[in-house]
Design a protein around this motif. Structure first.
Motif, PDB file in Angstrom:
ATOM      1  N   ASN B  97      42.116  26.775  51.201  1.00 38.78           N
ATOM      2  CA  ASN B  97      42.311  26.621  50.078  1.00 38.78           C
ATOM      3  C   ASN B  97      42.013  24.998  50.159  1.00 38.78           C
ATOM      4  N   PHE B  98      42.054  24.651  50.146  1.00 39.40           N
ATOM      5  CA  PHE B  98      42.365  22.741  49.773  1.00 39.40           C
ATOM      6  C   PHE B  98      41.236  22.258  51.041  1.00 39.40           C
ATOM      7  N   LEU B 198      48.430  17.538  32.495  1.00 44.56           N
ATOM      8  CA  LEU B 198      49.439  17.996  33.738  1.00 44.56           C
ATOM      9  C   LEU B 198      48.594  18.463  34.747  1.00 44.56           C
ATOM     10  N   SER B 199      47.799  19.275  34.565  1.00 46.70           N
ATOM     11  CA  SER B 199      46.497  19.981  35.501  1.00 46.70           C
ATOM     12  C   SER B 199      45.921  19.259  36.241  1.00 46.70           C
ATOM     13  N   LEU B 200      45.147  17.867  35.859  1.00 48.70           N
ATOM     14  CA  LEU B 200      44.442  17.027  36.427  1.00 48.70           C
ATOM     15  C   LEU B 200      45.715  16.244  37.664  1.00 48.70           C
ATOM     16  N   ILE B 201      46.452  16.011  37.001  1.00 45.58           N
ATOM     17  CA  ILE B 201      47.685  15.256  37.482  1.00 45.58           C
ATOM     18  C   ILE B 201      47.789  16.718  39.066  1.00 45.58           C
ATOM     19  N   ALA B 202      48.248  17.790  38.807  1.00 41.79           N
ATOM     20  CA  ALA B 202      48.151  18.678  39.900  1.00 41.79           C
ATOM     21  C   ALA B 202      47.141  19.062  40.952  1.00 41.79           C
ATOM     22  N   ILE B 203      45.704  18.679  40.609  1.00 41.39           N
ATOM     23  CA  ILE B 203      45.027  18.629  40.861  1.00 41.39           C
ATOM     24  C   ILE B 203      44.451  17.321  42.265  1.00 41.39           C
ATOM     25  N   LYS B 204      45.195  16.521  41.232  1.00 39.93           N
ATOM     26  CA  LYS B 204      45.547  15.079  41.907  1.00 39.93           C
ATOM     27  C   LYS B 204      46.124  15.270  43.589  1.00 39.93           C
ATOM     28  N   GLN B 205      46.916  16.030  43.097  1.00 42.55           N
ATOM     29  CA  GLN B 205      48.312  16.010  44.206  1.00 42.55           C
ATOM     30  C   GLN B 205      47.934  17.425  44.715  1.00 42.55           C
ATOM     31  N   ASP B 207      48.213  20.298  44.301  1.00 47.24           N
ATOM     32  CA  ASP B 207      48.880  21.135  43.615  1.00 47.24           C
ATOM     33  C   ASP B 207      48.110  22.857  42.964  1.00 47.24           C
ATOM     34  N   LYS B 208      48.013  23.492  43.972  1.00 45.45           N
ATOM     35  CA  LYS B 208      46.277  24.468  43.394  1.00 45.45           C
ATOM     36  C   LYS B 208      47.664  25.155  42.336  1.00 45.45           C
ATOM     37  N   ASN B 209      48.721  25.578  42.854  1.00 45.84           N
ATOM     38  CA  ASN B 209      48.703  26.769  42.137  1.00 45.84           C
ATOM     39  C   ASN B 209      49.497  26.340  40.699  1.00 45.84           C
ATOM     40  N   SER B 210      50.498  24.899  40.475  1.00 44.42           N
ATOM     41  CA  SER B 210      50.837  24.788  39.259  1.00 44.42           C
ATOM     42  C   SER B 210      49.309  24.279  38.161  1.00 44.42           C
ATOM     43  N   ALA B 211      48.225  23.686  38.988  1.00 44.26           N
ATOM     44  CA  ALA B 211      46.897  23.376  38.559  1.00 44.26           C
ATOM     45  C   ALA B 211      46.516  24.866  37.723  1.00 44.26           C
ATOM     46  N   ILE B 212      46.692  25.766  38.323  1.00 44.11           N
ATOM     47  CA  ILE B 212      45.975  27.557  37.374  1.00 44.11           C
ATOM     48  C   ILE B 212      46.376  27.509  36.725  1.00 44.11           C
ATOM     49  N   LYS B 213      48.197  27.526  36.745  1.00 41.98           N
ATOM     50  CA  LYS B 213      49.424  27.688  35.652  1.00 41.98           C
ATOM     51  C   LYS B 213      48.524  26.347  34.577  1.00 41.98           C
ATOM     52  N   TYR B 214      48.235  25.199  34.555  1.00 43.87           N
ATOM     53  CA  TYR B 214      48.087  24.731  33.430  1.00 43.87           C
ATOM     54  C   TYR B 214      46.797  24.869  32.547  1.00 43.87           C
ATOM     55  N   LEU B 215      45.828  25.730  33.597  1.00 48.06           N
ATOM     56  CA  LEU B 215      44.463  25.635  33.051  1.00 48.06           C
ATOM     57  C   LEU B 215      44.437  26.882  32.589  1.00 48.06           C
ATOM     58  N   MET B 231      35.838  26.024  33.520  1.00 49.44           N
ATOM     59  CA  MET B 231      34.915  25.705  34.832  1.00 49.44           C
ATOM     60  C   MET B 231      35.897  24.970  35.601  1.00 49.44           C
ATOM     61  N   LEU B 232      36.845  24.573  35.282  1.00 49.03           N
ATOM     62  CA  LEU B 232      37.505  24.070  36.251  1.00 49.03           C
ATOM     63  C   LEU B 232      38.369  24.665  37.287  1.00 49.03           C
ATOM     64  N   LEU B 233      38.839  25.854  36.991  1.00 51.56           N
ATOM     65  CA  LEU B 233      39.738  27.233  37.226  1.00 51.56           C
ATOM     66  C   LEU B 233      38.561  27.988  38.420  1.00 51.56           C
ATOM     67  N   GLU B 234      37.500  27.805  37.960  1.00 51.28           N
ATOM     68  CA  GLU B 234      36.315  28.420  38.791  1.00 51.28           C
ATOM     69  C   GLU B 234      36.299  27.735  40.356  1.00 51.28           C
ATOM     70  N   GLN B 235      35.973  26.179  39.924  1.00 51.11           N
ATOM     71  CA  GLN B 235      36.093  25.081  40.629  1.00 51.11           C
ATOM     72  C   GLN B 235      36.868  25.259  41.999  1.00 51.11           C
ATOM     73  N   ILE B 236      38.333  25.659  41.539  1.00 53.33           N
ATOM     74  CA  ILE B 236      39.333  25.180  42.067  1.00 53.33           C
ATOM     75  C   ILE B 236      39.802  26.970  42.741  1.00 53.33           C
ATOM     76  N   HIS B 237      39.573  27.762  43.144  1.00 51.44           N
ATOM     77  CA  HIS B 237      39.309  29.357  42.911  1.00 51.44           C
ATOM     78  C   HIS B 237      39.298  29.428  44.322  1.00 51.44           C
TER      79      HIS B 237
END
Lengths: 188, 237
Positions: B97-98, B198-205, B207-215, B231-237
């Motif tokens: 995933n990462f 917050l979604s960007l901070i989660a991405i930086k850290q 933290d995929k689950n939090s990023a998904i939640k905020y997005l 778009m970002l959601l697609e990229q991290i999935h």
């Protein structure tokens, strides 16, 4: 009365502790399932009705309609559950017997006549409001919940929360309502 | 008594008979008042529904726990084997995933400092207030000074957002995350924008689950950075 929930008082439930909520849930669950077996419902349907009846019971404790237990908790929940099954069967016409009154006995009617069982569904406008209300910040939800759901006055809220003054509570409440309206207005 | 007080007393069940009559009359004659009354009445119903749904979820979690208890309890050696398997799968999950996503790059390509839209700095503005100094520092990228100035001035609701931005620009993710979360919790201005950061901070850290939640929240709210969020959601999935 079940041994485990005899120790739970109305005040315990009113304080909203998860422990009291859990104890009462577990203590009355099997009794309700046994009672509901006769109504030709699936296991999931029975648990669904049990949870809804339990919630209705709990709401009536919270809103002060039940101020003291005149019967055991399980009797309350079962009477409310009967009422709900009665309505559900009426709507579904799941059985061939059209006379459902046999479900509700005199004791049940007496027990539930003074309590509120609100089974109305949300209107379209309310659904939209629900969506935006749920997306408010948790402090706004907490404050609006205390005022509109629990019926606390501003003085009560001051007593039970961390706010410094009644004016702060009033202005925060106005800001939360304004935010909510703006969100609805902007996003339809 | 003004109309707001009348509604307040109605919803806290403290209206006397005379006030009830005034309320009834206003409901018949004043459409604006009636609309506000109906809005708050609907809110009362909605608050109840929210409590009901939260409670139902809680009861369902009790039910899930009961089902877990009833399920088969494995012998000790099987539990050890299962733990090892879980560890291996977790490593595999984290890797797949990462491993495939370059989170730093995603953060860098999406992060932009939010412009100052709160305070107008004009050239002929002779009043050199602390707030003005704070926003001048912010606009010129002197974020440390901006924070100092924001802290000196009496707090206004929108300061929190620009302070959070300043910390973010100084790579102090922890403080900016706390401030953005606080903005959301309190419904201060820029709360939707805060979700994006917050979604960007989660991405930086990572933290995929939090990023998904905020997005997902941003997509649902549907007002700010919706396409970027998709778009970002697609990229991290």
């Amino acid at each position: 009365m079940n041994r485990r929930d005899t120790l739970i008082t109305i005040e315990d439930l009113k304080q909203g502790s998860d422990e009291a909520l859990h104890t009462v849930y577990v203590a009355n669950r099997q009794k309700f399932i046994n009672f509901a077996k006769r109504y030709n419902l699936s296991n999931d349907e029975v648990l669904d009705v049990y949870q809804d009846a339990y919630i209705a019971f709990y709401e009536n404790v919270m809103n002060g309609k039940i101020t003291k237990f005149t019967s055991s908790i399980s009797t309350y929940i079962i009477s409310i559950g009967k009422f709900m099954i009665f309505n559900a069967l009426k709507q579904k016409k799941k059985t061939t017997n059209d006379n459902y009154d046999f479900l509700l006995e005199k004791n049940d009617n007496e027990l539930i006549e003074n309590i509120e069982i609100d089974a109305t569904l949300l209107s379209q406008e309310q659904k939209l409001l629900y969506e935006h209300y749920s997306n408010l910040g948790k402090k706004c939800i907490e404050l609006l919940d205390l005022f509109y759901y629990r019926g606390y006055s501003i003085e009560d809220i001051l007593k039970h929360t961390h706010y410094n003054s009644e004016n702060v509570i009033k202005s925060t409440k106005s800001r939360c309502l304004k935010n909510l309206k703006e969100r609805i207005f902007n996003h339809g | 008594m003004d109309k707001e007080d009348l509604l307040y007393r109605y919803f806290s069940n403290t209206l006397n008979k005379d006030e009830s009559k005034v309320l009834e009359r206003l409901l018949k004659t004043d459409m604006e008042f009636k609309a506000q009354f109906e809005f708050e009445n609907d809110l009362k119903r909605v608050a109840k529904e929210k409590q009901r749904n939260d409670l139902k979820n809680k009861l369902q979690s009790f039910e899930d726990k009961l089902a877990e208890k009833r399920s088969y309890t494995a012998p000790y050696f099987l539990k050890i084997a299962a733990s090892i398997l879980l560890l291996i799968s977790t490593i595999w999950f984290v890797y797949t995933n990462f491993g495939g996503v370059n989170y730093d790059k995603l953060y860098a390509s999406n992060f932009e400092t939010y412009p100052n839209t709160a305070y107008s700095i004009t050239r002929d503005n002779t009043i050199n207030s602390i707030e003005r100094q704070a926003f001048v520092a912010y606009e010129t990228g002197n974020y440390q000074l901006a924070i100092e100035k924001f802290n000196q001035e009496e707090v206004k609701d929108y300061f929190y957002f620009y302070k959070a931005q300043s910390y973010l620009n100084l790579n102090d993710f922890k403080t900016s995350k706390l401030l953005f979360s606080d903005i959301i919790d309190n419904d201060y201005p820029y709360s939707v924008e805060s979700k994006w950061y917050l979604s960007l901070i989660a991405i930086k850290q990572k933290d995929k689950n939090s990023a998904i939640k905020y997005l997902e929240d941003l997509i649902n709210i549907n007002t700010y950075k919706v396409e970027e969020a998709k778009m970002l959601l697609e990229q991290i999935h």
